[in-house]
Design a protein around this motif. Structure first.
Motif, PDB file in Angstrom:
ATOM      1  N   LEU A 232       0.836  -1.201   0.000  1.00  0.00           N
ATOM      2  CA  LEU A 232       0.000   0.000   0.000  1.00  0.00           C
ATOM      3  C   LEU A 232       0.873   1.253   0.000  1.00  0.00           C
ATOM      4  O   LEU A 232       1.852   1.334   0.740  1.00  0.00           O
ATOM      5  CB  LEU A 232      -0.935   0.017   1.212  1.00  0.00           C
ATOM      6  N   PRO A 233       0.545   2.251  -0.807  1.00  0.00           N
ATOM      7  CA  PRO A 233       1.359   3.473  -0.849  1.00  0.00           C
ATOM      8  C   PRO A 233       1.137   4.341   0.378  1.00  0.00           C
ATOM      9  O   PRO A 233       0.127   4.187   1.077  1.00  0.00           O
ATOM     10  CB  PRO A 233       0.841   4.175  -2.112  1.00  0.00           C
ATOM     11  N   PRO A 234       2.059   5.271   0.669  1.00  0.00           N
ATOM     12  CA  PRO A 234       1.842   6.205   1.784  1.00  0.00           C
ATOM     13  C   PRO A 234       0.528   6.960   1.615  1.00  0.00           C
ATOM     14  O   PRO A 234       0.083   7.236   0.505  1.00  0.00           O
ATOM     15  CB  PRO A 234       3.044   7.155   1.696  1.00  0.00           C
ATOM     16  N   MET A 235      -0.087   7.286   2.741  1.00  0.00           N
ATOM     17  CA  MET A 235      -1.381   7.968   2.739  1.00  0.00           C
ATOM     18  C   MET A 235      -1.333   9.183   3.649  1.00  0.00           C
ATOM     19  O   MET A 235      -0.431   9.304   4.490  1.00  0.00           O
ATOM     20  CB  MET A 235      -2.488   7.015   3.214  1.00  0.00           C
ATOM     21  N   LEU A 236      -2.315  10.062   3.462  1.00  0.00           N
ATOM     22  CA  LEU A 236      -2.429  11.252   4.294  1.00  0.00           C
ATOM     23  C   LEU A 236      -3.673  11.153   5.171  1.00  0.00           C
ATOM     24  O   LEU A 236      -4.764  10.819   4.694  1.00  0.00           O
ATOM     25  CB  LEU A 236      -2.542  12.515   3.424  1.00  0.00           C
ATOM     26  N   ILE A 237      -3.508  11.448   6.457  1.00  0.00           N
ATOM     27  CA  ILE A 237      -4.653  11.600   7.345  1.00  0.00           C
ATOM     28  C   ILE A 237      -4.553  12.972   8.001  1.00  0.00           C
ATOM     29  O   ILE A 237      -3.482  13.592   8.019  1.00  0.00           O
ATOM     30  CB  ILE A 237      -4.739  10.494   8.415  1.00  0.00           C
ATOM     31  N   ARG A 238      -5.672  13.448   8.507  1.00  0.00           N
ATOM     32  CA  ARG A 238      -5.645  14.753   9.161  1.00  0.00           C
ATOM     33  C   ARG A 238      -6.074  14.605  10.616  1.00  0.00           C
ATOM     34  O   ARG A 238      -6.820  13.702  10.986  1.00  0.00           O
ATOM     35  CB  ARG A 238      -6.536  15.756   8.437  1.00  0.00           C
ATOM     36  N   VAL A 239      -5.584  15.545  11.431  1.00  0.00           N
ATOM     37  CA  VAL A 239      -5.857  15.504  12.862  1.00  0.00           C
ATOM     38  C   VAL A 239      -6.042  16.932  13.357  1.00  0.00           C
ATOM     39  O   VAL A 239      -5.344  17.859  12.930  1.00  0.00           O
ATOM     40  CB  VAL A 239      -4.703  14.799  13.617  1.00  0.00           C
ATOM     41  N   LEU A 240      -7.014  17.127  14.240  1.00  0.00           N
ATOM     42  CA  LEU A 240      -7.228  18.449  14.819  1.00  0.00           C
ATOM     43  C   LEU A 240      -6.100  18.799  15.778  1.00  0.00           C
ATOM     44  O   LEU A 240      -5.623  17.946  16.532  1.00  0.00           O
ATOM     45  CB  LEU A 240      -8.559  18.491  15.560  1.00  0.00           C
ATOM     46  N   SER A 241      -5.699  20.050  15.761  1.00  0.00           N
ATOM     47  CA  SER A 241      -4.605  20.479  16.638  1.00  0.00           C
ATOM     48  C   SER A 241      -4.806  21.938  17.021  1.00  0.00           C
ATOM     49  O   SER A 241      -5.608  22.657  16.427  1.00  0.00           O
ATOM     50  CB  SER A 241      -3.252  20.301  15.935  1.00  0.00           C
ATOM     51  N   ARG A 242      -4.046  22.344  18.045  1.00  0.00           N
ATOM     52  CA  ARG A 242      -4.081  23.730  18.501  1.00  0.00           C
ATOM     53  C   ARG A 242      -2.655  24.264  18.586  1.00  0.00           C
ATOM     54  O   ARG A 242      -1.698  23.508  18.637  1.00  0.00           O
ATOM     55  CB  ARG A 242      -4.750  23.842  19.880  1.00  0.00           C
ATOM     56  N   THR A 243      -2.553  25.586  18.640  1.00  0.00           N
ATOM     57  CA  THR A 243      -1.242  26.210  18.794  1.00  0.00           C
ATOM     58  C   THR A 243      -0.636  25.795  20.130  1.00  0.00           C
ATOM     59  O   THR A 243      -1.273  25.958  21.177  1.00  0.00           O
ATOM     60  CB  THR A 243      -1.357  27.737  18.745  1.00  0.00           C
ATOM     61  N   PRO A 244       0.584  25.243  20.153  1.00  0.00           N
ATOM     62  CA  PRO A 244       1.184  24.820  21.422  1.00  0.00           C
ATOM     63  C   PRO A 244       1.564  26.006  22.300  1.00  0.00           C
ATOM     64  O   PRO A 244       1.788  27.119  21.810  1.00  0.00           O
ATOM     65  CB  PRO A 244       2.425  24.038  20.983  1.00  0.00           C
ATOM     66  N   GLN A 245       1.631  25.756  23.584  1.00  0.00           N
ATOM     67  CA  GLN A 245       1.994  26.811  24.530  1.00  0.00           C
ATOM     68  C   GLN A 245       3.394  27.355  24.255  1.00  0.00           C
ATOM     69  O   GLN A 245       3.686  28.500  24.591  1.00  0.00           O
ATOM     70  CB  GLN A 245       1.922  26.264  25.959  1.00  0.00           C
ATOM     71  N   THR A 246       4.241  26.533  23.662  1.00  0.00           N
ATOM     72  CA  THR A 246       5.627  26.948  23.432  1.00  0.00           C
ATOM     73  C   THR A 246       5.783  27.832  22.204  1.00  0.00           C
ATOM     74  O   THR A 246       6.877  28.331  21.940  1.00  0.00           O
ATOM     75  CB  THR A 246       6.517  25.708  23.254  1.00  0.00           C
ATOM     76  N   ASP A 247       4.709  28.034  21.434  1.00  0.00           N
ATOM     77  CA  ASP A 247       4.802  28.802  20.191  1.00  0.00           C
ATOM     78  C   ASP A 247       4.270  30.207  20.422  1.00  0.00           C
ATOM     79  O   ASP A 247       3.060  30.407  20.566  1.00  0.00           O
ATOM     80  CB  ASP A 247       4.015  28.091  19.092  1.00  0.00           C
ATOM     81  N   ALA A 248       5.176  31.185  20.438  1.00  0.00           N
ATOM     82  CA  ALA A 248       4.774  32.575  20.654  1.00  0.00           C
ATOM     83  C   ALA A 248       4.685  33.351  19.348  1.00  0.00           C
ATOM     84  O   ALA A 248       4.445  34.557  19.364  1.00  0.00           O
ATOM     85  CB  ALA A 248       5.777  33.266  21.586  1.00  0.00           C
ATOM     86  N   THR A 249       4.856  32.687  18.207  1.00  0.00           N
ATOM     87  CA  THR A 249       4.916  33.414  16.943  1.00  0.00           C
ATOM     88  C   THR A 249       3.818  33.019  15.961  1.00  0.00           C
ATOM     89  O   THR A 249       3.752  33.571  14.871  1.00  0.00           O
ATOM     90  CB  THR A 249       6.277  33.169  16.257  1.00  0.00           C
ATOM     91  N   SER A 250       2.952  32.069  16.326  1.00  0.00           N
ATOM     92  CA  SER A 250       1.938  31.604  15.382  1.00  0.00           C
ATOM     93  C   SER A 250       0.974  32.715  15.031  1.00  0.00           C
ATOM     94  O   SER A 250       0.603  33.539  15.867  1.00  0.00           O
ATOM     95  CB  SER A 250       1.160  30.417  15.972  1.00  0.00           C
ATOM     96  N   ARG A 251       0.535  32.705  13.773  1.00  0.00           N
ATOM     97  CA  ARG A 251      -0.459  33.679  13.330  1.00  0.00           C
ATOM     98  C   ARG A 251      -1.863  33.302  13.779  1.00  0.00           C
ATOM     99  O   ARG A 251      -2.774  34.111  13.712  1.00  0.00           O
ATOM    100  CB  ARG A 251      -0.427  33.781  11.798  1.00  0.00           C
TER     101      ARG A 251
END
Length: 462
Positions: A232-251
């Motif tokens: 089977l070839p590689p596949m893409l799945i998606r997952v919900l996420s949030r900006t981590p506490q360690t990231d002070a630069t996210s838009r």
């Protein structure tokens, strides 16, 4: 008559119907015509308000309510089941309210009739499923009551199993789909859900049997007692996420929900091992064994010529043993981080993030015309990514993947030697925390904040 002429006829009939919009609330034949036209024209967002008006006007008519609810549920079902319900309003909620009203208005004889009450209850279960987990108990009750009226309706068993699958009740989902198969035969959707639920609960032989019935050449992995399909070839799945506490630069705002795409190496059509890390606060990461649904929820363009389907995450089957450590760096020269992986112990992986994610949008869910910015879900490469096409002073975020048996003192020496010889400032607190070097870990956290601060100052308009 050509397709174009047919579409023009439908459109002109629809426009004429809209001129008599007020009559739709009182003229049953006109309402039926509207439903037929909406179905023929694709049941799009532009039909939603008319459906809502019909839904409110005809809820005392159980037969018409079923037809209206079916179209509303079809619209609601176009939203991925992995997407959180942002409002307590929309097609599924409208349908559920009307269906419940129709049920409450039934005569005593109709309340015992599976063709009437049973059909309304099964449709209600599907509407409530699409309203989200908050209405799960109501959805379960609706399906239970429908099946009690007629346990031979295989489609009701299937729909009940669909609800169980999406709520993580895989034992119940497997049992419901078995009931559906006994009544409907080996239909493709039933077999898919049987295979998914069987994989989730470790019924490897049953999963293999379902895949084989679908024409998929599966076998049982004797060591793990799980289904396995080679090649089977590689596949893409998606997952919900949030900006981590360690990231002070996210838009994105701190609490904004976004989808991240990850590559998986499939072991079967519905489960496999994550092969790229997540960079935001997400429930899965590199090396995890995960389960996904078989119906794509999106498409992702990986090149000008190729687009791949994206599948929704269902469950984490087993956590990976690897250590997954985030780092942040500031390149003083373009591409300074390139080739870092080659200088680290064998088996250590370096992934670099390209921050492009899509936050979950209320307008998307409502079907309202609107535009997004340039951001969209982007998957990290399953190969080690590098910071190509960067400029001096570029902020780089990434993850270091460390094998569970790796000697961390040896890794620390290699890491400090490799990064010290490069034109970049870099912070990796986790390695020092794991080694118990509290002083150095504290310095790394300070360095992290300093790197982000410098990057923000460089981005600020003069």
């Amino acid at each position: 008559m050509s397709v174009v002429e047919t579409n023009e006829d439908l459109r002109s009939t629809w426009l004429a119907l809209l001129e008599r919009r007020q009559q739709l609330r009182a003229d049953r034949k006109l309402a039926e015509l509207a439903l037929s036209l909406i179905a023929e024209m694709g049941n799009g967002p532009e039909h939603r308000e008319v459906l809502r008006e019909l839904n409110d006007a005809w809820r005392d008519d159980w037969a018409l309510t079923l037809g209206i609810a079916s179209l509303l549920i079809e619209q609601a079902g176009r939203r991925g089941m992995d997407e959180p319900a942002l409002t307590k309003d929309g097609p599924a909620w409208w349908a559920a309210a009307a269906l419940q009203h129709s049920l409450d208005a039934l005569s005593e004889s109709d309340q015992e009739d599976p063709d009437v009450a049973g059909s309304l209850l099964a449709m209600l279960g599907n509407a409530l499923r699409l309203c989200g987990p908050a209405r799960d108990a109501e959805a379960q009750e609706a399906f239970t009551r429908a099946i009690e009226l007629d346990a031979e309706r295989g489609e009701w068993w299937y729909d009940a199993g669909l609800l169980d699958k999406w709520r993580g009740r895989f034992d119940d989902g497997f049992a419901a789909n078995e009931q559906a198969r006994w009544r409907l035969g080996s239909e493709r959707p039933v077999l898919w859900n049987l295979a998914i639920c069987a994989t989730a609960i470790g019924k490897g032989e049953e999963a293999v049997e379902a895949w084989e019935a679908l024409g998929v050449p599966a076998r049982l992995d004797q060591a793990r007692q799980m289904p396995y399909v080679a090649g089977l070839p590689p596949m893409l799945i998606r997952v919900l996420s949030r900006t981590p506490q360690t990231d002070a630069t996210s838009r994105l705002p701190r609490k904004a929900v976004a989808f991240e795409l990850v590559w998986v190496a499939p072991l079967s059509p519905c489960h496999g091992v994550v092969q790229s890390p997540t960079f935001r606060d997400a429930p899965i990461d590199y090396g995890d064994l995960v389960l996904w649904d078989g119906a794509p929820v999106a498409a992702h363009k990986i090149s000008e010529e190729e687009t791949l389907p994206v599948f929704p995450l269902l469950e984490i089957l087993r956590r990976g043993d690897e250590r997954r450590w985030p780092f942040v760096a500031l390149e003083r020269e373009p591409g300074a981080i390139q080739g870092l992986e080659r200088e680290l112990p064998e088996g250590t992986r370096v992934f670099v993030q390209h921050e492009r994610v899509a936050h979950h949008c209320a307008a998307c869910e409502a079907g309202e015309p609107h535009e997004h910015g340039a951001d969209e879900p982007l998957a990290a490469s399953p190969q080690a990514a590098s910071a190509s096409q960067t400029t001096a002073g570029s902020l780089v975020r990434g993850k270091l993947i460390v094998q569970p048996m790796q000697d961390l003192s040896m890794l620390r020496e290699a890491w400090e030697r490799a990064t010290g010889a490069r034109a970049l400032s870099i912070s990796l607190p986790a390695i020092y925390e794991q080694l118990g070097d509290a002083k150095r870990a504290g310095q790394e956290h300070q360095a992290w904040r300093g790197i982000e601060g410098k990057a923000l100052r460089q981005k600020a308009p003069s």
